[in-house]
Design an enzyme around this catalytic site. Structure first.
Site, PDB file in Angstrom:
ATOM      1  N   CYS A   1     -13.830 114.179 -39.482  1.00  0.00           N
ATOM      2  CA  CYS A   1     -13.350 113.520 -40.679  1.00  0.00           C
ATOM      3  C   CYS A   1     -12.299 114.386 -41.368  1.00  0.00           C
ATOM      4  O   CYS A   1     -12.468 115.577 -41.510  1.00  0.00           O
ATOM      5  CB  CYS A   1     -14.542 113.290 -41.602  1.00  0.00           C
ATOM      6  SG  CYS A   1     -14.092 112.976 -43.281  1.00  0.00           S
TER       7      CYS A   1
ATOM      8  N   GLU B   1      -9.267 107.951 -44.656  1.00  0.00           N
ATOM      9  CA  GLU B   1      -9.844 107.527 -43.389  1.00  0.00           C
ATOM     10  C   GLU B   1     -11.334 107.232 -43.507  1.00  0.00           C
ATOM     11  O   GLU B   1     -11.982 107.572 -44.501  1.00  0.00           O
ATOM     12  CB  GLU B   1      -9.607 108.582 -42.325  1.00  0.00           C
ATOM     13  CG  GLU B   1     -10.290 109.900 -42.595  1.00  0.00           C
ATOM     14  CD  GLU B   1      -9.817 110.970 -41.612  1.00  0.00           C
ATOM     15  OE1 GLU B   1      -8.827 111.646 -41.933  1.00  0.00           O
ATOM     16  OE2 GLU B   1     -10.413 111.110 -40.543  1.00  0.00           O
TER      17      GLU B   1
END
Ligand code: SAH
Length: 345
Positions: free
Chosen positions: A334, A88
């Site tokens: 994250c 990601e």
């Protein structure tokens, strides 16, 4: 399958030559790769050569699988790698330019006590081309024709520890700063590390000159060991002396990341020690409001507490600001996008 995006222009020239083609084809292909094209889209390349290449190589090693646009203008991306792994990143529009945060590994083996990326450990390193491909994919997303560079800054602050994947990360730095690729300046790239002291020195010696961010997060060895296992390997002394060395070699101001964790690192004495650790050379402290990761259970602080900590630092003549947080309405910290995807699957 080999990844064409792992090749620099010289390596690509050799590959093209081995297929019996003139070297100017390499320049054409290279340009297409950085524009985000697949072999089938490379319209000025002879079809036979495109077929030869497609048999052995992948042009784009990852694709954007999901995207989540936030009301603050940022966009979170879930990418699917060629082998099915997902990683990601986040795009953040700042007033000083558009920044992309990229991942350097699938997972991470550093095991920090507050971080989602390390849950499940390290799966594998990303190659240089796979790190570049994140920049390529988002640049293309921002500019449909991919005829110009829409991003101005890159931060290596996504999943993974960049200095635990030194060869690939530094090759990525060489690739992405090549004037024939996307021509980023080293100065517009930040590398964040949990503090692999030896490799900080190596990065300084190798002369890349990127902005170095050190994830400090604690002011004593004891409390740092509690938050970050890497502190068992390198003491604060060793890490601080490595970043000073980095400054001496590169002339680049050192950025410290300091996530405020309730009950762990927010005392007056932490503030004083933080001031001492960051004094005597150009530095800046980025205070981070911890993103809550439920598997980890560490608690962050309120805005007021962060402000108070910052003011105390400022009173001690430390340059410190609170890092602006992006994308809070589109998922957590994250590493959590990947985790939620794996759970859904
Ligand atoms: N491995 C590198 C880069 C990736 S992490 C490093 O450790 O620096 C990027 C930054 O986010 C680091 O400062 C890291 O400590 C911080 N971080 C990790 N988990 C976080 C969380 N839950 N909330 C806020 N910051 C976090």
């Amino acid at each position: 399958m080999e990844l064409i995006a792992d090749y620099d222009l010289e390596e690509l020239k050799k590959t093209v030559a081995s297929l019996g083609q003139p070297s100017f084809r390499a320049g054409q292909i290279y340009k297409w790769i950085y524009g985000g094209a697949e072999f089938s889209e490379m319209t000025n390349i002879p079809a036979a050569l495109r077929d030869d290449l497609a048999e052995k190589y992948l042009a784009q090693p990852l694709r954007i699988k999901e995207k989540f646009a936030s009301s603050d203008g940022s966009v979170k991306f879930l990418y699917e790698c060629y082998d099915g792994n997902v990683i990601e990143g986040i795009y953040m529009p700042h007033d000083y330019g558009n920044t992309l945060c990229v991942s350097t590994q699938v997972g991470c083996r550093m095991g920090c006590s507050f971080c989602a990326s390390g849950i499940g450990g390290l799966v594998r390193n990303l190659s240089a081309g796979e790190i570049a491909a994140q920049v390529i994919a988002v640049n293309k997303f921002l500019d449909g024709n991919a005829t110009e560079r829409k991003l101005s800054n890159i931060v290596l602050m996504g999943s993974g520890e960049p200095l635990d994947n030194y060869e690939n990360v530094t090759k990525f730095l060489r690739l992405i700063t090549d004037k024939n690729s996307l021509d980023f300046g080293m100065r517009s790239i930040s590398l964040s590390t949990c503090g692999l002291a030896e490799n900080i020195r190596r990065l300084a010696d190798d002369g890349y000159g990127v902005t170095l961010s050190l994830s400090l997060h604690a002011t004593t060895d004891e409390s740092r060991r509690e938050l970050m296992p890497i502190a068992n390997k390198y003491t604060l002394n060793e890490v601080i002396s490595a970043v000073k060395y980095y400054f001496e070699k590169t002339g680049r101001r050192i950025i410290f990341e300091y996530a405020l964790v309730k009950g762990k690192n927010m005392s007056y004495f932490d503030c004083k020690r933080l001031a001492e650790l960051t004094r005597g050379y150009p530095s800046h402290v980025n205070l981070i409001k911890l993103n809550y990761v439920k598997e980890k259970g560490m608690q962050g602080c309120s805005n007021e507490e962060a402000e108070r900590f910052m003011k105390k630092l400022n009173e001690m003549n430390v340059s410190a600001t609170i890092r602006r947080s992006f994308g809070n309405d589109v998922g957590g910290a994250c590493g959590q996008l990947r985790r939620s995807y794996i759970a859904r699957r």
